[in-house]
Design a protein around this motif. Structure first.
Motif, short mmCIF file in Angstrom:
data_model
loop_
_atom_site.label_atom_id
_atom_site.label_comp_id
_atom_site.label_asym_id
_atom_site.label_seq_id
_atom_site.Cartn_x
_atom_site.Cartn_y
_atom_site.Cartn_z
N TYR A 1 26.09 24.95 33.60
CA TYR A 1 27.36 25.66 33.56
C TYR A 1 27.21 27.03 34.21
O TYR A 1 26.17 27.66 34.11
N GLN A 2 28.27 27.47 34.86
CA GLN A 2 28.29 28.82 35.41
C GLN A 2 29.48 29.56 34.82
O GLN A 2 30.51 28.97 34.53
N ARG B 1 33.78 37.40 39.97
CA ARG B 1 33.33 38.19 38.82
C ARG B 1 32.75 39.53 39.29
O ARG B 1 33.04 40.57 38.71
N GLN B 2 31.94 39.50 40.35
CA GLN B 2 31.33 40.73 40.85
C GLN B 2 32.39 41.69 41.38
O GLN B 2 32.29 42.90 41.18
N LEU B 3 33.41 41.14 42.04
CA LEU B 3 34.49 42.00 42.55
C LEU B 3 35.25 42.68 41.42
O LEU B 3 35.56 43.88 41.50
N LEU B 4 35.53 41.93 40.35
CA LEU B 4 36.22 42.53 39.21
C LEU B 4 35.35 43.57 38.51
O LEU B 4 35.83 44.62 38.09
#
Length: 89
Positions: free
Chosen positions: A36-37, A46-49
């Motif tokens: 799962y990721q 996710r990194q952008l947020l």
């Protein structure tokens, strides 16, 4: 999620065993939990947020008001409050 014919990917003995429980129905076989990721992990979302939220926290710490940040980032005042008052660093 795509459909696969069991006869093409599973051994006959396994199909016979599964037919004891399910016949002619579509079943979902999940991947192992180890694979799962988290949301956005593969797309980079996710990194952008996380980067956006860190920038918002820094701007708030530097003196920008919640109202200003709300207008600049097109987020509600409540969303900005959640970001700036969270304990993430």
């Amino acid at each position: 999620m795509k459909y696969m014919n069991a006869k093409k990917v599973l051994p006959e003995k396994l199909i016979v065993e599964i037919q004891k429980y399910v016949q002619g129905e579509t079943i979902y076989i999940p991947k192992p939990e180890a694979e799962y990721q988290k949301w956005g992990a593969s797309s980079g979302g996710r990194q952008l947020l996380d980067l956006r939220n860190a920038t918002i926290r820094n701007a708030f710490t530097s003196g920008s008001s919640i109202q200003q940040l709300s207008e600049e980032y097109y987020l509600s005042i409540e969303s900005i409050k959640k970001i700036v008052y969270s304990h993430k660093k």
